[in-house]
Design a protein around this motif. Structure first.
Motif, PDB file in Angstrom:
ATOM      1  N   LYS A 172      69.966  40.488  70.664  1.00  0.00           N
ATOM      2  CA  LYS A 172      68.936  39.439  71.038  1.00  0.00           C
ATOM      3  C   LYS A 172      68.023  40.850  71.244  1.00  0.00           C
ATOM      4  O   LYS A 172      67.009  40.313  70.499  1.00  0.00           O
ATOM      5  CB  LYS A 172      68.900  38.583  71.601  1.00  0.00           C
ATOM      6  CG  LYS A 172      70.140  36.867  71.601  1.00  0.00           C
ATOM      7  CD  LYS A 172      70.072  36.169  72.980  1.00  0.00           C
ATOM      8  CE  LYS A 172      71.092  35.388  72.520  1.00  0.00           C
ATOM      9  NZ  LYS A 172      70.813  34.317  73.705  1.00  0.00           N
ATOM     10  N   THR A 173      68.355  41.187  72.271  1.00  0.00           N
ATOM     11  CA  THR A 173      66.882  42.295  72.733  1.00  0.00           C
ATOM     12  C   THR A 173      67.368  43.869  72.203  1.00  0.00           C
ATOM     13  O   THR A 173      66.383  44.344  72.341  1.00  0.00           O
ATOM     14  CB  THR A 173      67.082  42.630  74.644  1.00  0.00           C
ATOM     15  OG1 THR A 173      66.832  40.701  74.599  1.00  0.00           O
ATOM     16  CG2 THR A 173      65.736  42.999  74.516  1.00  0.00           C
ATOM     17  N   GLY A 174      68.445  44.573  72.282  1.00  0.00           N
ATOM     18  CA  GLY A 174      68.713  45.737  72.150  1.00  0.00           C
ATOM     19  C   GLY A 174      69.914  45.622  73.593  1.00  0.00           C
ATOM     20  O   GLY A 174      68.999  46.016  74.781  1.00  0.00           O
ATOM     21  N   THR A 209      55.746  54.447  80.729  1.00  0.00           N
ATOM     22  CA  THR A 209      55.267  53.215  82.218  1.00  0.00           C
ATOM     23  C   THR A 209      54.806  52.161  81.140  1.00  0.00           C
ATOM     24  O   THR A 209      55.531  51.087  82.012  1.00  0.00           O
ATOM     25  CB  THR A 209      53.687  54.232  83.180  1.00  0.00           C
ATOM     26  OG1 THR A 209      54.249  55.252  83.171  1.00  0.00           O
ATOM     27  CG2 THR A 209      54.191  53.180  84.189  1.00  0.00           C
ATOM     28  N   CYS A 210      54.226  52.691  80.661  1.00  0.00           N
ATOM     29  CA  CYS A 210      53.696  51.412  79.688  1.00  0.00           C
ATOM     30  C   CYS A 210      55.181  50.301  79.171  1.00  0.00           C
ATOM     31  O   CYS A 210      55.175  49.221  78.933  1.00  0.00           O
ATOM     32  CB  CYS A 210      53.608  51.281  78.395  1.00  0.00           C
ATOM     33  SG  CYS A 210      51.454  52.262  79.153  1.00  0.00           S
ATOM     34  N   TRP A 211      55.569  51.157  78.418  1.00  0.00           N
ATOM     35  CA  TRP A 211      57.248  50.735  78.430  1.00  0.00           C
ATOM     36  C   TRP A 211      57.677  50.608  79.207  1.00  0.00           C
ATOM     37  O   TRP A 211      58.360  49.020  79.148  1.00  0.00           O
ATOM     38  CB  TRP A 211      57.768  52.366  77.116  1.00  0.00           C
ATOM     39  CG  TRP A 211      59.313  51.358  76.295  1.00  0.00           C
ATOM     40  CD1 TRP A 211      59.361  50.971  74.881  1.00  0.00           C
ATOM     41  CD2 TRP A 211      60.211  51.041  77.169  1.00  0.00           C
ATOM     42  NE1 TRP A 211      60.111  50.796  75.055  1.00  0.00           N
ATOM     43  CE2 TRP A 211      61.239  50.615  76.100  1.00  0.00           C
ATOM     44  CE3 TRP A 211      60.890  51.264  78.262  1.00  0.00           C
ATOM     45  CZ2 TRP A 211      62.683  50.446  76.168  1.00  0.00           C
ATOM     46  CZ3 TRP A 211      62.308  50.790  78.345  1.00  0.00           C
ATOM     47  CH2 TRP A 211      63.304  50.772  77.598  1.00  0.00           C
ATOM     48  N   PHE A 216      60.520  45.883  81.428  1.00  0.00           N
ATOM     49  CA  PHE A 216      60.822  45.303  82.339  1.00  0.00           C
ATOM     50  C   PHE A 216      60.661  43.395  82.895  1.00  0.00           C
ATOM     51  O   PHE A 216      61.076  42.578  83.174  1.00  0.00           O
ATOM     52  CB  PHE A 216      60.229  45.656  83.848  1.00  0.00           C
ATOM     53  CG  PHE A 216      60.545  45.662  84.612  1.00  0.00           C
ATOM     54  CD1 PHE A 216      62.168  46.062  85.882  1.00  0.00           C
ATOM     55  CD2 PHE A 216      60.385  44.172  85.757  1.00  0.00           C
ATOM     56  CE1 PHE A 216      62.484  45.459  86.708  1.00  0.00           C
ATOM     57  CE2 PHE A 216      60.734  44.096  86.981  1.00  0.00           C
ATOM     58  CZ  PHE A 216      62.098  44.445  87.180  1.00  0.00           C
ATOM     59  N   LYS A 217      59.389  43.245  82.969  1.00  0.00           N
ATOM     60  CA  LYS A 217      58.816  41.668  82.216  1.00  0.00           C
ATOM     61  C   LYS A 217      58.914  40.741  81.515  1.00  0.00           C
ATOM     62  O   LYS A 217      59.423  39.724  81.883  1.00  0.00           O
ATOM     63  CB  LYS A 217      56.520  41.187  82.586  1.00  0.00           C
ATOM     64  CG  LYS A 217      56.027  40.149  82.956  1.00  0.00           C
ATOM     65  CD  LYS A 217      54.497  41.402  82.935  1.00  0.00           C
ATOM     66  CE  LYS A 217      54.123  39.854  82.888  1.00  0.00           C
ATOM     67  NZ  LYS A 217      52.341  39.196  82.534  1.00  0.00           N
ATOM     68  N   GLN A 218      59.434  41.063  80.245  1.00  0.00           N
ATOM     69  CA  GLN A 218      59.851  40.659  79.411  1.00  0.00           C
ATOM     70  C   GLN A 218      61.223  40.075  79.720  1.00  0.00           C
ATOM     71  O   GLN A 218      61.222  38.508  79.490  1.00  0.00           O
ATOM     72  CB  GLN A 218      59.505  41.496  77.624  1.00  0.00           C
ATOM     73  CG  GLN A 218      60.692  40.608  76.365  1.00  0.00           C
ATOM     74  CD  GLN A 218      60.635  41.278  75.542  1.00  0.00           C
ATOM     75  OE1 GLN A 218      59.971  42.130  75.279  1.00  0.00           O
ATOM     76  NE2 GLN A 218      61.138  41.033  74.560  1.00  0.00           N
ATOM     77  N   LYS A 221      61.065  38.682  84.164  1.00  0.00           N
ATOM     78  CA  LYS A 221      59.988  37.802  83.986  1.00  0.00           C
ATOM     79  C   LYS A 221      58.728  37.664  85.322  1.00  0.00           C
ATOM     80  O   LYS A 221      58.377  37.338  84.864  1.00  0.00           O
ATOM     81  CB  LYS A 221      60.332  36.425  84.565  1.00  0.00           C
ATOM     82  CG  LYS A 221      61.893  35.529  83.013  1.00  0.00           C
ATOM     83  CD  LYS A 221      61.127  35.806  81.627  1.00  0.00           C
ATOM     84  CE  LYS A 221      62.215  35.457  81.248  1.00  0.00           C
ATOM     85  NZ  LYS A 221      61.985  35.783  79.488  1.00  0.00           N
ATOM     86  N   VAL A 222      58.928  39.392  85.561  1.00  0.00           N
ATOM     87  CA  VAL A 222      58.161  39.661  86.804  1.00  0.00           C
ATOM     88  C   VAL A 222      57.465  41.038  86.799  1.00  0.00           C
ATOM     89  O   VAL A 222      58.640  41.723  85.929  1.00  0.00           O
ATOM     90  CB  VAL A 222      57.950  39.248  88.240  1.00  0.00           C
ATOM     91  CG1 VAL A 222      58.417  37.554  88.519  1.00  0.00           C
ATOM     92  CG2 VAL A 222      59.613  39.473  88.354  1.00  0.00           C
ATOM     93  N   THR A 223      56.435  41.460  86.887  1.00  0.00           N
ATOM     94  CA  THR A 223      56.487  42.834  86.581  1.00  0.00           C
ATOM     95  C   THR A 223      57.612  43.839  87.735  1.00  0.00           C
ATOM     96  O   THR A 223      57.549  42.470  88.751  1.00  0.00           O
ATOM     97  CB  THR A 223      54.929  43.737  87.147  1.00  0.00           C
ATOM     98  OG1 THR A 223      54.791  43.060  88.716  1.00  0.00           O
ATOM     99  CG2 THR A 223      53.586  42.481  86.103  1.00  0.00           C
ATOM    100  N   PRO A 224      57.445  44.924  87.247  1.00  0.00           N
ATOM    101  CA  PRO A 224      58.221  45.313  88.775  1.00  0.00           C
ATOM    102  C   PRO A 224      57.890  45.502  90.219  1.00  0.00           C
ATOM    103  O   PRO A 224      58.719  45.749  90.641  1.00  0.00           O
ATOM    104  CB  PRO A 224      57.624  47.182  88.020  1.00  0.00           C
ATOM    105  CG  PRO A 224      57.977  46.792  86.268  1.00  0.00           C
ATOM    106  CD  PRO A 224      57.231  45.190  87.013  1.00  0.00           C
TER     107      PRO A 224
END
Length: 288
Positions: A172-174, A209-211, A216-218, A221-224
């Motif tokens: 699904k995601t890799g 960092t953006c990646w 991580f959020k995907q 479901k929350v940011t680091p």
């Protein structure tokens, strides 16, 4: 070469035992550094099953006479009677975990985890969970504490379930992305009370960092930083409920030098000040 291995009842015997659903007979770890080539060759295979996990480096396996280079994050499964031939080069710095098992329900268990007899190689990723589980199995075999045989089968079943999850989520995601995020959650769980900088962590893993934040959020479901905050607040709640540490001590224990700042964050997270939370929880704890 470094080795760490353990055997059920200290027996090196290759057996097929159908007296129980799942029986772990031996488990070990090799780290190849000095021996130029480490070769295993069993033309007739074994009577039991064998699972190998390439934790780092790479290995060379032969199936139907063809050589396959197996990289880290890969499981290799041999069924009873399958010819085995594989080797490791010291130059590859290979680290491999292996386990032998048998039992009356092994075929059913492997099938339920989507590990068919027609396949030998499964890419499951470099999750820290796998080495940890193998090390727990080795320790149980070495110490033989009460109920260790039952725990052995549970740990191995856990490995199979993680393999199944990795195979499904990889579609699904890799799996590489999921492995990277899982590695991060393990790191944050161990170091939540330290001074953590997401940019520095991403750089240490050679990631954008953006990646890193986006993926991580995907997945989580929350940011680091939200994840780290939740770990700190959860542990602060536990300390307030179960210790007599003062607010300053608890703030420091979960990563904050400023107790006032900690108290504001705690109030925002729980709706209560730390002292009010402690009083409420203690008032609601039933007395013996």
């Amino acid at each position: 070469m470094y080795t760490n291995a353990a055997y059920l009842h200290d027996s090196f015997t290759d057996v097929m035992d159908l007296s129980k659903p799942l029986i772990v007979t031996c488990c070990g770890c090799y780290r190849i550094h000095t021996m130029p080539v480490f070769l295993t060759e069993r033309p007739q295979g074994r009577m039991d099953y064998q699972l190998l996990y390439i934790a780092s480096g790479k290995a060379h396996f032969f199936f139907q006479g063809q050589e396959h280079v197996i990289n880290e994050g890969t499981m290799v499964l041999y069924h009873p009677g399958e010819a085995q031939k594989y080797f490791y080069y010291a130059s590859d710095k290979t680290e491999v975990y292996w386990i032998h098992f048998t039992g009356s329900e092994v075929k059913t268990l492997l099938s339920s985890c989507d590990l068919p007899a027609t396949e030998n190689v499964f890419y499951t990723g470099t999750s820290p969970d796998y080495p940890q589980l193998f090390r727990q199995i080795i320790q149980e075999l070495q110490l033989c504490r009460p109920n260790y045989e039952e725990l052995l089968s549970l740990y191995l079943h856990h490995i199979f379930l993680l393999m199944n999850r990795s195979l499904k989520e990889g579609q699904k995601t890799g799996s590489d992305i999921r492995n990277e995020i899982e590695r991060a959650t393990h790191y944050f769980n161990e170091h939540y009370s330290a001074e953590l900088n997401i940019k520095d962590y991403a750089n240490s893993r050679h990631l954008s960092t953006c990646w890193f934040i986006r993926n991580f959020k995907q997945i989580v479901k929350v940011t680091p930083m939200q994840y780290i905050l939740s770990l700190r607040m959860m542990n602060a709640q536990n300390l307030l409920e179960n210790t007599d540490y003062n607010i300053t001590e608890i703030a420091e224990a979960v990563g904050y030098d400023n107790p006032l700042y900690f108290s504001r964050l705690f109030h925002k997270h729980t709706g209560l000040a730390p002292s009010a939370y402690r009083k409420l929880r203690k008032d609601h704890i039933p007395r013996p």
